[in-house]
Design an enzyme around this catalytic site. Structure first.
Site, PDB file in Angstrom:
ATOM      1  N   GLY A   1      35.485 -27.403  91.766  1.00 30.42           N
ATOM      2  CA  GLY A   1      36.386 -28.191  92.605  1.00 30.42           C
ATOM      3  C   GLY A   1      37.658 -28.613  91.896  1.00 30.42           C
TER       4      GLY A   1
ATOM      5  N   ARG B   1      37.604 -23.998 105.405  1.00 33.73           N
ATOM      6  CA  ARG B   1      36.303 -23.307 105.411  1.00 33.73           C
ATOM      7  C   ARG B   1      36.024 -22.641 106.752  1.00 33.73           C
ATOM      8  NH1 ARG B   1      32.759 -27.463 101.778  1.00 33.73           N
ATOM      9  NH2 ARG B   1      33.314 -26.478  99.806  1.00 33.73           N
TER      10      ARG B   1
ATOM     11  N   GLY C   1      29.334 -24.837  92.643  1.00 33.79           N
ATOM     12  CA  GLY C   1      27.975 -24.906  92.079  1.00 33.79           C
ATOM     13  C   GLY C   1      27.326 -23.540  92.041  1.00 33.79           C
TER      14      GLY C   1
ATOM     15  N   LYS D   1      31.386 -32.525  81.321  1.00 34.88           N
ATOM     16  CA  LYS D   1      29.981 -32.349  80.936  1.00 34.88           C
ATOM     17  C   LYS D   1      29.706 -31.027  80.239  1.00 34.88           C
ATOM     18  CE  LYS D   1      29.182 -34.440  85.065  1.00 34.88           C
ATOM     19  NZ  LYS D   1      29.852 -33.505  85.876  1.00 34.88           N
TER      20      LYS D   1
HETATM   21  P1  AMP Z   1      33.197 -31.585  85.096  1.00 30.56           P
HETATM   22  O1  AMP Z   1      32.589 -32.073  86.376  1.00 30.56           O
HETATM   23  O2  AMP Z   1      32.256 -31.555  83.966  1.00 30.56           O
HETATM   24  O3  AMP Z   1      33.935 -30.250  85.275  1.00 30.56           O
HETATM   25  O4  AMP Z   1      34.287 -32.653  84.703  1.00 30.56           O
HETATM   26  C1  AMP Z   1      35.433 -32.923  85.457  1.00 30.56           C
HETATM   27  C2  AMP Z   1      35.986 -34.237  85.012  1.00 30.56           C
HETATM   28  O5  AMP Z   1      36.246 -34.197  83.631  1.00 30.56           O
HETATM   29  C3  AMP Z   1      37.278 -34.629  85.660  1.00 30.56           C
HETATM   30  O6  AMP Z   1      37.063 -35.668  86.560  1.00 30.56           O
HETATM   31  C4  AMP Z   1      38.163 -35.075  84.482  1.00 30.56           C
HETATM   32  O7  AMP Z   1      38.796 -36.296  84.704  1.00 30.56           O
HETATM   33  C5  AMP Z   1      37.164 -35.205  83.369  1.00 30.56           C
HETATM   34  N1  AMP Z   1      37.796 -35.043  82.060  1.00 30.56           N
HETATM   35  C6  AMP Z   1      38.529 -34.010  81.635  1.00 30.56           C
HETATM   36  N2  AMP Z   1      39.024 -34.235  80.401  1.00 30.56           N
HETATM   37  C7  AMP Z   1      38.598 -35.462  80.035  1.00 30.56           C
HETATM   38  C8  AMP Z   1      38.775 -36.264  78.867  1.00 30.56           C
HETATM   39  N3  AMP Z   1      39.521 -35.840  77.846  1.00 30.56           N
HETATM   40  N4  AMP Z   1      38.164 -37.464  78.831  1.00 30.56           N
HETATM   41  C9  AMP Z   1      37.411 -37.888  79.873  1.00 30.56           C
HETATM   42  N5  AMP Z   1      37.213 -37.186  81.004  1.00 30.56           N
HETATM   43  C10 AMP Z   1      37.796 -35.982  81.081  1.00 30.56           C
END
Ligand code: AMP
Length: 395
Positions: free
Chosen positions: A352, A34, A375, A199
């Site tokens: 990230g 950065r 974000g 999410k």
């Molecule tokens: P997000 O912050 O919503 O982009 O989610 C990122 C996280 O989603 C990562 O830490 C992944 O480990 C998790 N993730 C991705 N695929 C899966 C899955 N099939 N089951 C549970 N967690 C997941």
């Protein structure tokens, strides 16, 4: 919006808001990416006779002085990176003596302030604090894209205290704007949106905002199971956000209505437990047996998604395709990262996890644009007004 190269800088003190939120261990900067990224704007100011007063936040001290979050190690790093200039670090917690130090600066010198978040006014977007900061520079430049979605004093209240001809964005924000704005306003077609991660909620605004523009939507990661479940496809014990059923249904309805190509995983890698060492089980159909948890997309899905990715004119990717932190379930995310790297289109990667995936796959330099603010880019693509950009744009 004005950019720093449109301002008259000679002999002027320039308050430069940067994102030096870098990892520090044992009083040393352990990743200076950065800081290096900020050098283009910083050098431009210096080479054009401006005198920079540089300020950033670091971590979350919550308005108090936390010695481990001091900017001092950053000053040391800046000295290494810019040996031809004199770097002065001020440990003043935004008292009058800081203003005196700034006023004494000469051409060729850079003043780095302490962590902005040591002062309680920063995160409160406090106008008093902003007025104090405005005395540090006759010109305001923001190059901290990572915080433009935050209504904090140095990002939102402060630029409003400058007339439009004395405030601007730096080159990092310029690059973000060029890629993100063009992608949304005039995307090269086909325009493909690839989403993953856990999410659904975080990604709903992007989908809704871009529904009128995209040609294809590909969903992997845990998010996919909520979509499958709503469609009545068995998902076993995979992660499903039941409370998001109605908004997911609504998105599916709009996708159909607009004739968008929509793809969900057609095969999976699963486990019996949500555990790093669980046995990796291949499921060759979209349907997941009752006792299994979907943890990664399968090779047929990688092939299917890659076809769209490689034909994309514009591609935006946010979120991993599986639990990629676990070696055995990283294949899908890595496969997709390689396809994005091979795509001749305008490829934009944000968030990230997706950024660390392209780094891990060793293909980062083949991506056209990796956004510096996860974000902020999510909110921008979700159509939200970003306080830091709005404050810069006001006439
Ligand atoms: P997000 O912050 O919503 O982009 O989610 C990122 C996280 O989603 C990562 O830490 C992944 O480990 C998790 N993730 C991705 N695929 C899966 C899955 N099939 N089951 C549970 N967690 C997941």
């Amino acid at each position: 919006m004005r950019y720093v190269d449109e301002l008259e800088l000679r002999g002027k003190r320039v308050f430069l808001r940067v994102d030096y939120n870098v990892p520090i261990e044992n009083g040393k900067v352990v990743d200076d990416t950065r800081i290096r990224r900020s050098l283009e704007t910083l050098k431009f100011i210096l080479e054009n006779g401006g005198i920079p007063v540089v300020a950033s936040h670091l971590g979350r001290p919550r308005g108090k002085v936390v010695p481990e979050l001091s900017m001092k190690p950053v000053a040391e790093k800046l000295k290494e990176l810019l040996p031809e200039y004199r770097i002065i670090f001020s440990d003043s917690i935004f008292r009058e003596d800081l203003i005196k130090q700034a006023e004494k600066l000469k051409e060729g010198e850079i003043l780095l302030t302490e962590n902005l978040r040591f002062h309680p006014g920063e995160e409160k977007n406090d106008s008093e604090f902003a007025r104090f900061l405005s005395r540090l520079g006759e010109i305001y430049v923001n190059d901290a894209f990572g915080v433009v979605h935050r209504a904090h004093a140095s990002v939102a209240a402060l630029p409003r205290l400058y007339p439009p001809e004395r405030r601007a964005a730096g080159f990092l924000i310029k690059k973000e704007m060029t890629y993100l704005r063009d992608a949304v306003k005039s995307p090269r077609r086909p325009f493909v949106l690839l989403l993953g991660g856990a999410k659904v909620e975080d990604k709903i605004p992007i989908i809704t905002n871009l529904l009128n523009k995209i040609d294809s939507l590909l969903i992997g990661g845990a998010m996919a199971y909520t979509f499958m479940w709503v469609r009545g496809i068995p998902v076993g014990k995979s992660r499903v956000e039941e409370e998001k059923a109605s908004v997911t249904r609504e998105i599916l309805r709009k996708i159909r209505e607009k004739g968008i190509n929509f793809e969900l995983p057609v095969d999976h890698y699963c486990g019996r437990e949500f555990d790093k060492n669980t046995e990796k089980i291949y499921v060759s159909s979209p349907e997941i047996p009752d006792d299994l948890i979907g943890l990664d997309i399968g090779p047929e899905t990688v092939k299917l998604f890659s076809k769209y990715i490689k034909e994309a004119g514009t591609l935006i990717w946010n979120g991993p395709m599986g639990v990629f932190e676990w070696e055995q379930f990283a294949e899908g995310t890595m496969g997709v990262a390689r396809a994005v790297a091979e795509s001749p289109g305008v490829t934009i990667v944000g968030g990230g996890d997706s950024v660390s995936a392209v780094n891990k796959a060793g293909v980062a330099e083949k991506i056209k644009h990796i956004t510096t603010g996860g974000g902020a880019s999510l909110e921008f693509l979700g159509g939200k007004e970003l306080p830091g950009l709005k404050a810069l744009e006001e006439e």
